[in-house]
Design an enzyme around this catalytic site. Structure first.
Site, PDB file in Angstrom:
ATOM      1  N   GLU A 158       0.803  -1.233   0.000  1.00  0.00           N
ATOM      2  CA  GLU A 158       0.000   0.000   0.000  1.00  0.00           C
ATOM      3  C   GLU A 158       0.834   1.280   0.000  1.00  0.00           C
ATOM      4  OE1 GLU A 158      -3.255  -0.450   2.831  1.00  0.00           O
ATOM      5  OE2 GLU A 158      -4.051  -2.051   1.569  1.00  0.00           O
ATOM      6  N   GLU A 192      -4.326  -8.854  -1.389  1.00  0.00           N
ATOM      7  CA  GLU A 192      -4.856  -8.694  -0.026  1.00  0.00           C
ATOM      8  C   GLU A 192      -6.321  -8.300  -0.032  1.00  0.00           C
ATOM      9  OE1 GLU A 192      -2.547  -6.285   2.953  1.00  0.00           O
ATOM     10  OE2 GLU A 192      -4.561  -5.695   3.624  1.00  0.00           O
TER      11      GLU A 192
END
Ligand SMILES: *[C@@H]1O[C@H](CO)[C@@H](O)[C@H](O)[C@H]1NC(C)=O
Ligand SMILES: *[C@@H]1O[C@H](CO)[C@@H](O)[C@H](O)[C@H]1NC(C)=O
Ligand SMILES: *[C@@H]1O[C@H](CO)[C@@H](O)[C@H](O)[C@H]1NC(C)=O
Length: 525
Positions: free
Chosen positions: A260, A366
């Site tokens: 991220e 994810e």
């Protein structure tokens, strides 16, 4: 007389033992919310037998339903007519001549929280958790994501080298989470699996002394620019992780550059992060990370480096910027995506990315969600399972090659997590009682992972989309397995039965009943 009774008795015992060792164990149901969990203890835990090849005139149907079934198997002859009282009619047509992307695999993540959670159980149950995921009588995961040092799902924030300006990383060292938990569990999962597992790793944050804000969390990136000692040291830091695990017997399939990366631009981001823009990711890859990994034997031929590892609303621009650069593109094999931005971007974004770069795979790295506050683990919450199943199928119908869940297990509050970001997971462990609970999301994963081994290929199915690709509550996808079997996966979140007529253009027609709120995996040869 006495002798023959004894023989008869022995025969019965032998047959009974042989049967119980063979047959799948049933779910021990414990109702929660709108459905139930399956309870696993040292004595009992539900299993699912390896799939069997059948004759050409039958179809095997595996079904899990909100109302009561978990991988219930039935066999139906082609042409068989089912009678249901109330149903909506559906026609599906399978076209094997149309072939799309190849499946990389399905799996979950060895975060600190997951590994500590598994480790909180007895040895026997630790074995059972990993066989439920990776074993022949489990859902046969083929992928595992490993967290490099800490994430929010750790007991504390940490990295492997906390000595400022330690450019040669002489004080680099693994922690107990690696040596006592993650490494032995990765080895055991590989031992329990039938296939070579695809392990990849992701880092959340570099050591704070490499970062502009000198902290693991909040806004900040690496000092200076790619090519500098800061980026070079970070590349070496990452390599040490892969080499250390390799020395312990773990084989690597790949990595993502940074978990991220866009969160590192948020000045108040609560947990471990590091800012990368598409430009810095590209330049770090071509100047530092790619060459460092390649020189150590992790080459573009045998090692899969993924870009982005964040939400799809950043696509296709993010990946395009990297793939358009020939030097960076040599190292970048695909794009990792998380599901968190899905509400603000259509799944059709993957069609655009695939059209621009058909040689680069898209892989979901994810996803997780939770129940409401105070009930984050969402035990028995069927809706969470449906969210998983719909998202996976939606992705697969738009070029995504596989799907990685977040924490393999979490504890009874949905942690541990050092910033209290508690979530649900497909398996929740209860260390106090030495038992664990399989949520509906476990079965949602299994309806894909068990049936679609790596190298399965998506094939044509009509209608492609019922109404809206981002919100259909009834969805179907079709795949061809490497053993020639055809798998049709149907997810129904509607309240009514669906009477589904399936036509394989090369074979036959079959009519099956699909229950309300159900996951269905059909297999025929
Ligand atoms: C399904 O196909 C049959 C036979 O072609 C047709 O009669 C029926 O109307 C179709 N149903 C739907 C819902 O399209
Ligand atoms: C390594 O750690 C030791 C003990 O904390 C410290 O004294 C030493 O200066 C560190 N070495 C480097 C190169 O940072
Ligand atoms: C189930 O989980 C969803 C989140 O995915 C949540 O909106 C819903 O309230 C949960 N249901 C219950 C009964 O807790």
């Amino acid at each position: 007389m006495f002798q023959s009774v004894k023989i008869l008795f022995l025969t019965i015992v032998v047959i009974t033992i042989a049967k119980s060792a063979d047959a799948a164990q049933k779910c021990q149901k414990k109702p929660h919310h709108d459905s139930f969990v399956c309870v696993c203890t040292e004595k009992r835990c539900d299993t699912i037998d390896p799939l069997k090849r059948t004759d050409n005139d039958v179809i095997q149907i595996y079904e899990s339903t909100r109302a009561g079934k978990r991988f219930a198997r039935r066999i139906q002859k082609f042409g068989y007519n089912v009678k249901v009282l109330y149903a909506e009619n559906r026609n599906l047509t399978i076209d094997r001549k149309q072939k799309f992307q190849e499946i990389i695999g399905f799996g979950g993540s060895f975060s600190d929280a997951a590994s500590l959670g598994i480790g909180s159980l007895s040895k026997k149950l630790q074995h059972q958790v990993l066989s439920a995921y990776y074993g022949k009588k489990g859902i046969e995961y083929s992928v595992g994501r490993v967290v490099i040092a800490g994430s929010d799902f750790s007991n504390r924030p940490y990295t492997y080298d906390e000595s400022p300006w330690d450019w040669n990383l002489v004080n680099y060292s693994f922690v107990e989470e690696d040596t006592k938990y993650k490494i032995p569990q990765l080895l055991l999962a590989q031992e329990l699996s039938n296939i070579k597992l695809k392990y990849f790793a992701s880092s959340w944050a570099p050591p704070a002394w490499l970062k502009t804000n000198n902290k693991l969390n909040h806004g900040g990136g690496l000092h200076e620019a790619p090519g500098s000692i800061f980026y070079k040291t970070y590349a070496k830091y990452l390599l040490k992780f892969f080499d250390g695990y390799k020395a312990a017997g773990i084989d690597w399939w790949g990595m993502t550059i940074q978990n991220e990366p866009a969160t590192g631009f948020d000045p108040w981001f609560p947990w471990n992060t590091c800012a990368f823009s598409p430009e810095t990711e590209r330049d770090f890859l071509k100047k530092d990370l790619g060459p460092t990994m390649e020189a150590a034997g992790y080459t573009p031929e045998n090692f899969n480096i993924m870009v982005l590892d964040h939400n799809r609303n950043l696509l296709p621009a993010w990946a395009d910027k990297i793939f358009k650069d020939p030097e960076a593109s040599r190292y970048a094999k695909g794009t990792g995506v998380h599901w968190y931005g899905n509400a603000v971007s259509s799944v059709k974004i993957y069609d655009d990315l695939h059209a621009l770069h058909p040689d680069k795979f898209i892989f979901a790295t994810e996803a997780c969600t939770s129940g409401p506050d105070g009930d984050r683990t969402g035990l028995g919450n069927w809706t969470i399972g449906e969210e998983y199943a719909h998202d996976i199928l939606r992705d697969l119908k738009h070029w995504v090659t596989g799907w990685t869940d977040w924490n393999l297990v979490l504890d009874m509050v949905g942690g541990p997590n050092w910033v209290q970001n508690y979530q649900s997971a497909p398996i929740i462990v209860n260390a106090e009682k030495n038992e664990f609970y399989k949520n509906p999301s476990f079965y949602a994963m299994g309806h894909f992972s068990k049936f679609l081994p790596p190298k399965s290929v998506r094939i044509g199915i009509l209608p492609e989309i019922i109404v809206n690709p981002d919100s259909d509550q009834f969805q179907a996808g079709a795949f061809e397995r490497p053993d020639g079997g055809i798998v049709v996966i149907i997810i129904n979140s509607r309240d009514a039965n669906q009477l589904v007529t399936i036509t394989d253009t090369e074979r036959w027609t079959v009519k099956i009943n699909v229950e309300p709120h159900s996951f269905n995996s059909l297999l025929y040869y």
